[in-house]
Design an enzyme around this catalytic site. Sequence first.
Site, PDB file in Angstrom:
ATOM      1  N   GLU A  94       0.798  -1.219   0.000  1.00  0.00           N
ATOM      2  CA  GLU A  94       0.000   0.000   0.000  1.00  0.00           C
ATOM      3  C   GLU A  94       0.839   1.282   0.000  1.00  0.00           C
ATOM      4  O   GLU A  94       0.448   2.271  -0.618  1.00  0.00           O
ATOM      5  CB  GLU A  94      -0.940   0.015   1.227  1.00  0.00           C
ATOM      6  N   SER A 374     -41.455 -30.710 -13.843  1.00  0.00           N
ATOM      7  CA  SER A 374     -42.822 -30.414 -14.267  1.00  0.00           C
ATOM      8  C   SER A 374     -43.352 -29.099 -13.706  1.00  0.00           C
ATOM      9  O   SER A 374     -44.397 -28.617 -14.163  1.00  0.00           O
ATOM     10  CB  SER A 374     -43.756 -31.555 -13.861  1.00  0.00           C
TER      11      SER A 374
END
Length: 756
Positions: A94, A374
């Site tokens: 960082e 179904s």
Amino acid sequence: MAKRRARRKLNRRRFFLLVICLAILCVGCVGCGLVYSSIRDVPKLSPSSLESAASTMVYDEDGKLITQIGIKNSVPIELKDVPDNVKNAFLAVEDPRFYQHHGVDLRGIARAAWSDISSGSIREGGSTITQQLVKVSFLSNERTFKRKIQELILALQVERQYTKDEILEMYLNNIYLGEGAYGIQAAAQTYFGKDIKHGLNLEEAALLGGLPQAPSAYSPYLDPQAALSRRNTVLDAMAKNNYISESEAEKAKAKELKIETKEPAERQYPYPYFLDYITDKLIEKYGETEVFKGGLRVYTSLDQNIQQIAEAAMSRNSNFPSSRTDANNVLQPQGAVVLLDPHTGQIKAMVGGREHTQMRQWNRVSQTTRQPGSAFKPIAAYGPAIEYEGMGPASVVDDIPVNYGSYEPRNVDGRYRGLITLRTALTHSVNVVAVKLLMDKVGISDAIKFASGLGIQLDPQKHGASMALGGLYNGVTPLQMASAYGAFANQGIYIEPTAITRVEKADGVILEQSVPKQRQAMKATTAYLITDMLKSVVQNGTGTGAQIGRPAAGKTGTTDDGKDIWFVGYTPELVAAVWIGYDNPTAMPQAFGSTYPAGIWREIMSKALSNVTVKEFPRPTGLVTATVDGKSGLLPGPNTPGDSLVTDLFTEGTVPSESDNIHVFVEVCATSGQLPTERCPDRVIKPLIKLPYSVPSSVEDYNLRVPTQPCTVHEPGASASTSGGSKPLNPAIPGEVKSQPGKQNSQTARPDRGNN
């Protein structure tokens, strides 16, 4: 002439010079104005802002607080208790020059810019740790020049008031590291189940160091591979900046990604699947910092009573087939249930699994796509047949063996019922009829169009006849199925599901107010006819296990070998979808949609509606009742047997105008039922069905159809009773069809069992 041309050229130069000067002046003025505005509006630097955050408050449908998200998972730690490898991991990736710059690192900005340009992608950022601290403490996430100028100003102020170690300590305690964890102590407990001061190994420190850039993208729970790659990038950065040796980096990179999977008891939210769902939606829209630290007030559609009922049903082992844990220690088979208000699309309850033991667990309600079996028939076949083809519950289809290329649909029970109505076919989930509706009546294109209106997008290039039975390329989620069925319950209006009704900032400013996104997916009459047919499924069909003593409609779904079992159903007040199956599809031969899912649906719905007044489904205008012949689907004719009459609903304008023309009186041998010959001693006249094609003898109404073969019982040499030597009724023309209006012989064939 030469002088005039030179003068024009000189004037052009002056003009361009003037334009450039004016542009520089304008840019300068704008820049000065932007700097002035940024300085004027810069937030006041206060120590409390560097150390605090506000939780997001989540409320249910009645405005009652459910929980708070965010700050409760923040555990401060002093810098002296932070191991060097943890500090170095963050510094290396960082801000390697943290201890050399004064809040703004011009060299770092130039290096990051060159790295991004040379790589052709955004690989590094130019913000220092001090800048990141002020950004999360004072500023919004918007990417503007004004916010960047304010960030630089505040970073310089912070560097003047605090030491480097104080800044680093505040940063390590405030930075968001994913999964609701703010600061390295909370993150260590979340990801590794340990405290920072007890030490993290090198690969664990590198994993934490890689998270600030994009906590969700590098989350080891959501994307382990991305987290592993990012961890190794941090290890390379640590070696590059001489925090560790190359050999140490390579040794750590060879280690597997190991994280804590059990969620700490103090971190567990109530209704975790629902909370996970809305948290993901909020992060997607507002960003992690705002959600976990911005003090939002989020109002949801959650009904806590229904949610508790659903969670209890899903946690009961007796509601599932025989269970076991898999290699990942996850209980199988799994399940999911979601309940919606069909009139608003609001999600009332959501349970994405039988247990919630891991951080950010997979939500099977919204993330698992499976074959619906179904349960998809009303969407792919019956709905579009009624909507586009003018058919209805009393329309007739011949349930006989059929094939479409190499695809030959079969009924689960092995029966072929012959001529039956759509209501009967749907009630008993007859596969052949659904496929014939899709292929012979509706067509793939219209079926996909109808499904699209219900929020289910299908590729026509990847779907064929099996779509009628739920054979889908990518499958559907329980949330999609519940939303689609919701349109049947809502007079054909489809409403996109939502769980968040309003979002406010901490100061009361409304960021979001839910407005239902809806469309008329089908005619109200179509929706009602489907609903009325699905009521028959529950009353006396495959869905009787879902009966709750009040009007209810629904459909079972069971795929091949029972790998997926469903029940999707609704009342006038609620719609719910229940799915059960293994995460890695596995056969469940003795499990059906009519058993476990229907039972769970019945348990949840009966309890959820126990104090709700019973209502009927509202019937729209445009429907009429008529009586037709249940074998032809036409108006009764002079030869129509009384037991063939069917009374049902029709959309206005679709009642047939023609009369039954398939029932005829036919002379047959009284013994064999076949066409009589001169040797047949007894003959009778029967009302039979005459169609221009023959069917196999396996079809159940075979004996109700006009025979095509002469009597084989009374062939020469065959033994048969002459019944006293009665004379043939028509010896000259054996088996002649005789139309006899108004006359019905007492020896009629048995009624069609499909209409019982």
